[in-house]
Design a protein around this motif. Structure first.
Motif, PDB file in Angstrom:
ATOM      1  N   SER A 149       0.898  -1.278  -0.045  1.00  0.00           N
ATOM      2  CA  SER A 149       0.096  -0.274  -0.060  1.00  0.00           C
ATOM      3  C   SER A 149       0.962   1.123   0.080  1.00  0.00           C
ATOM      4  O   SER A 149       2.167   1.009   0.416  1.00  0.00           O
ATOM      5  CB  SER A 149      -1.050  -0.019   1.285  1.00  0.00           C
ATOM      6  N   ASP A 179      -4.116   7.340   1.708  1.00  0.00           N
ATOM      7  CA  ASP A 179      -5.354   7.309   2.253  1.00  0.00           C
ATOM      8  C   ASP A 179      -5.116   7.425   3.726  1.00  0.00           C
ATOM      9  O   ASP A 179      -4.276   7.600   4.431  1.00  0.00           O
ATOM     10  CB  ASP A 179      -6.010   6.021   1.954  1.00  0.00           C
ATOM     11  N   ARG A 183      -1.838   7.397   5.981  1.00  0.00           N
ATOM     12  CA  ARG A 183      -1.310   8.609   6.615  1.00  0.00           C
ATOM     13  C   ARG A 183      -1.129   8.468   8.137  1.00  0.00           C
ATOM     14  O   ARG A 183      -0.020   8.849   8.692  1.00  0.00           O
ATOM     15  CB  ARG A 183      -2.412   9.781   6.526  1.00  0.00           C
TER      16      ARG A 183
END
Ligand SMILES: Nc1ncnc2c1ncn2[C@@H]1O[C@H](COP(=O)(O)OP(=O)(O)OP(=O)(O)O)[C@@H](O)[C@H]1O
Ligand SMILES: [Mg+2]
Length: 282
Positions: A149, A179, A183
């Motif tokens: 990710s 996203d 974060r």
């Protein structure tokens, strides 16, 4: 002297037209003074174009001062012969994780920096281990980065910087492309590196919520530092922040509005818990 110190730092970009002719000057840093102590977690805020990225590039000697002086870990960034000492002292993490990952295996990517520095192989593997563990990515060591990710990729990028043992990490909007979960992961990681490894952190961000955990907040406007203080000191000054086209965290804004409408709520509320406490108290 702090780990980072700027004295009357000026940066001017030359503006050019399509043919490459100089047509003007952009003064992106304007007589900027700065002193950051070792181990500090500093957040830098500022509207678009206020000079944040220009400052970050000076900290890594990507850009040179037009006037004034900048010292990183005691090295004057204008001294050519210290460029690698400077880059090793202050590692940079950028917005786009995809541009920072070069290898097809996580652990190789993390080992790339120390390898370039000529660190012996055994020591490289020790550092790769240690850095991946520090960012919580050790179990992904033999994975391919492109399956990760965005938040995980940024943590690998941070591990790559950590493996070079910098005293300071400069992050220029490292969460802008992530996203909300990504974060949070990245902010948690850099907070831990700061608290546990005593790495000095300079975090440039547009997200007010990411600023709350910093020791110190710097607000930039038009190439100058216009506000400096703890998060609470800064976010108490709602009107001043609006002047520099910045927002405050949502909960701070709400507390501010309630206070303006007459409720005796304390100034500079930074978290939902604090606001709940205040309201319960009333
Ligand atoms: N390569 C360049 N050539 C000319 N002017 C530039 C160049 N890079 C930046 N500038 C100008 O310098 C000023 C500061 O830009 P900088 O990128 O440092 O701002 P920033 O605070 O990082 O903004 P953002 O929040 O949008 O990232 C702006 O006026 C910008 O237009
Ligand atoms: Mg920028």
């Amino acid at each position: 002297m702090g780990i980072i110190k700027a004295k009357k730092l000026v940066h001017e970009y030359i503006r050019r037209d399509e043919e490459g002719n100089a047509v003007g000057i952009n003064r992106a840093l304007d007589d900027l003074d700065l002193d950051i102590q070792k181990g500090d977690f500093v957040a830098i805020l500022g509207h678009n174009g206020s000079g944040k990225s220009t400052l970050a590039k000076h900290l890594n000697a990507i850009l040179m001062p037009t006037e004034g002086t900048l010292w990183v870990n005691g090295y004057d960034t204008k001294e050519e012969e210290h460029i690698w000492d400077i880059r090793q002292s202050a590692g940079m993490v950028f917005q786009n994780p995809d541009n920072q990952i070069i290898s097809t295996i996580v652990e190789e990517d993390v080992g790339f920096g120390p390898e370039n520095l000529g660190v012996p192989t055994e020591e490289i593997w020790r550092r790769v281990d240690e850095s991946l563990r520090a960012v919580g990515m050790l179990e992904y060591r033999s994975h391919s980065p492109n399956k990760l990710s965005g938040g995980q990729k940024q943590r690998v990028a941070i591990a790559g910087i950590m493996a070079m043992k910098p005293k300071c990490i400069v992050l220029d909007e490292p969460t802008a492309m992530l996203d909300p979960d990504g974060r949070k992961e990245v902010i948690r990681t850099i907070t831990e590196l700061n608290k546990q490894e005593n790495v000095t952190i300079l975090l440039i961000t547009h997200y007010m919520e990411e600023v709350i955990g910093a020791d110190k907040v710097i607000v930039m406007d038009q190439g100058k530092i216009v506000m400096q203080g703890t998060p609470r000191e800064i976010f108490t000054q709602v009107e001043e922040l609006k002047k520099y086209r910045l927002d405050v965290p949502q909960v701070t804004e709400l507390a501010y509005e309630l206070r303006k409408s007459g409720l005796a709520i304390a100034e500079g509320i930074l978290s939902v818990d604090e606001l709940v406490n205040e309201i319960t108290r009333l």
